[in-house]
Scaffold this motif. Structure first.
Motif, PDB file in Angstrom:
ATOM      1  N   ASP A   1     -32.485   2.521  27.277  1.00  0.00           N
ATOM      2  CA  ASP A   1     -31.443   2.464  26.249  1.00  0.00           C
ATOM      3  C   ASP A   1     -30.831   1.065  26.192  1.00  0.00           C
ATOM      4  O   ASP A   1     -29.705   0.847  26.625  1.00  0.00           O
ATOM      5  N   VAL A   2     -31.586   0.108  25.658  1.00  0.00           N
ATOM      6  CA  VAL A   2     -31.140  -1.276  25.581  1.00  0.00           C
ATOM      7  C   VAL A   2     -31.065  -1.701  24.116  1.00  0.00           C
ATOM      8  O   VAL A   2     -31.976  -1.435  23.339  1.00  0.00           O
ATOM      9  N   ASP A   3     -29.984  -2.361  23.751  1.00  0.00           N
ATOM     10  CA  ASP A   3     -29.800  -2.862  22.391  1.00  0.00           C
ATOM     11  C   ASP A   3     -30.391  -4.272  22.328  1.00  0.00           C
ATOM     12  O   ASP A   3     -29.741  -5.252  22.677  1.00  0.00           O
ATOM     13  N   PHE A   4     -31.646  -4.368  21.870  1.00  0.00           N
ATOM     14  CA  PHE A   4     -32.321  -5.666  21.824  1.00  0.00           C
ATOM     15  C   PHE A   4     -31.716  -6.591  20.779  1.00  0.00           C
ATOM     16  O   PHE A   4     -31.779  -7.806  20.913  1.00  0.00           O
ATOM     17  N   GLY A   5     -31.132  -6.031  19.739  1.00  0.00           N
ATOM     18  CA  GLY A   5     -30.441  -6.858  18.753  1.00  0.00           C
ATOM     19  C   GLY A   5     -29.286  -7.597  19.389  1.00  0.00           C
ATOM     20  O   GLY A   5     -29.077  -8.796  19.145  1.00  0.00           O
ATOM     21  N   LEU A   6     -28.538  -6.904  20.233  1.00  0.00           N
ATOM     22  CA  LEU A   6     -27.418  -7.525  20.941  1.00  0.00           C
ATOM     23  C   LEU A   6     -27.924  -8.575  21.929  1.00  0.00           C
ATOM     24  O   LEU A   6     -27.382  -9.679  22.005  1.00  0.00           O
ATOM     25  N   TYR A   7     -28.977  -8.245  22.675  1.00  0.00           N
ATOM     26  CA  TYR A   7     -29.532  -9.208  23.626  1.00  0.00           C
ATOM     27  C   TYR A   7     -29.990 -10.472  22.905  1.00  0.00           C
ATOM     28  O   TYR A   7     -29.691 -11.592  23.325  1.00  0.00           O
ATOM     29  N   ASN A   8     -30.705 -10.307  21.785  1.00  0.00           N
ATOM     30  CA  ASN A   8     -31.174 -11.472  21.028  1.00  0.00           C
ATOM     31  C   ASN A   8     -30.008 -12.306  20.513  1.00  0.00           C
ATOM     32  O   ASN A   8     -30.076 -13.538  20.500  1.00  0.00           O
ATOM     33  N   ALA A   9     -28.915 -11.642  20.099  1.00  0.00           N
ATOM     34  CA  ALA A   9     -27.729 -12.372  19.633  1.00  0.00           C
ATOM     35  C   ALA A   9     -27.102 -13.182  20.765  1.00  0.00           C
ATOM     36  O   ALA A   9     -26.662 -14.320  20.559  1.00  0.00           O
ATOM     37  N   VAL A  10     -27.073 -12.617  21.967  1.00  0.00           N
ATOM     38  CA  VAL A  10     -26.536 -13.343  23.127  1.00  0.00           C
ATOM     39  C   VAL A  10     -27.399 -14.562  23.425  1.00  0.00           C
ATOM     40  O   VAL A  10     -26.890 -15.664  23.663  1.00  0.00           O
ATOM     41  N   VAL A  11     -28.719 -14.385  23.399  1.00  0.00           N
ATOM     42  CA  VAL A  11     -29.633 -15.513  23.647  1.00  0.00           C
ATOM     43  C   VAL A  11     -29.421 -16.597  22.604  1.00  0.00           C
ATOM     44  O   VAL A  11     -29.299 -17.786  22.944  1.00  0.00           O
ATOM     45  N   GLU A  12     -29.353 -16.225  21.340  1.00  0.00           N
ATOM     46  CA  GLU A  12     -29.143 -17.205  20.272  1.00  0.00           C
ATOM     47  C   GLU A  12     -27.829 -17.959  20.471  1.00  0.00           C
ATOM     48  O   GLU A  12     -27.770 -19.179  20.300  1.00  0.00           O
ATOM     49  N   ALA A  13     -26.770 -17.241  20.828  1.00  0.00           N
ATOM     50  CA  ALA A  13     -25.466 -17.885  21.041  1.00  0.00           C
ATOM     51  C   ALA A  13     -25.514 -18.865  22.208  1.00  0.00           C
ATOM     52  O   ALA A  13     -24.965 -19.966  22.123  1.00  0.00           O
ATOM     53  N   THR A  14     -26.209 -18.492  23.278  1.00  0.00           N
ATOM     54  CA  THR A  14     -26.262 -19.392  24.434  1.00  0.00           C
ATOM     55  C   THR A  14     -27.031 -20.666  24.124  1.00  0.00           C
ATOM     56  O   THR A  14     -26.718 -21.725  24.654  1.00  0.00           O
TER      57      THR A  14
END
Length: 107
Positions: A83-96
């Motif tokens: 149960d992982v939100d990959f959209g959220l993970y990708n947004a975090v990566v983009e922000a970093t």
């Protein structure tokens, strides 16, 4: 002893981190004896250590070194379930990566 920096990445960032330690989250799509394939906004081959207990379909967080062939030599792994939100993970990566001065140390 302080921990070594390992910026969060996805597959499109692999070529920018060759020879460096990274953190990547992805879903296991194939598992073989000593390697696996994960999907992290693209396909990534990972070379596993003996302690890796990974199963197809699970999501994992891996810390490892990016090899010249863009595979990742895994140093540690953590199964984080399904149960992982990959959209959220990708947004975090983009922000970093958009704000590198804060999140991504220079090599």
């Amino acid at each position: 002893m302080s921990e070594l920096p390992s910026p969060r990445i996805t597959a499109p960032y692999l070529d920018s981190f060759v020879g460096r330690l990274v953190t990547i989250v992805g879903k296991i799509t194939q598992r073989h004896a000593e390697q696996a394939t994960i999907d992290s906004d693209g396909t990534v081959t990972v070379v596993l250590n003996r302690d890796a207990r990974l199963t197809n379909g699970s999501t994992v967080q891996l810390i490892g070194k990016v090899n010249p062939d863009l595979s990742i030599k895994v140093l540690s792994s953590l199964d984080v379930g399904t149960d992982v939100d990959f959209g959220l993970y990708n947004a975090v990566v983009e922000a970093t990566h958009r704000h590198k001065a804060i999140f991504v140390p220079e090599s």
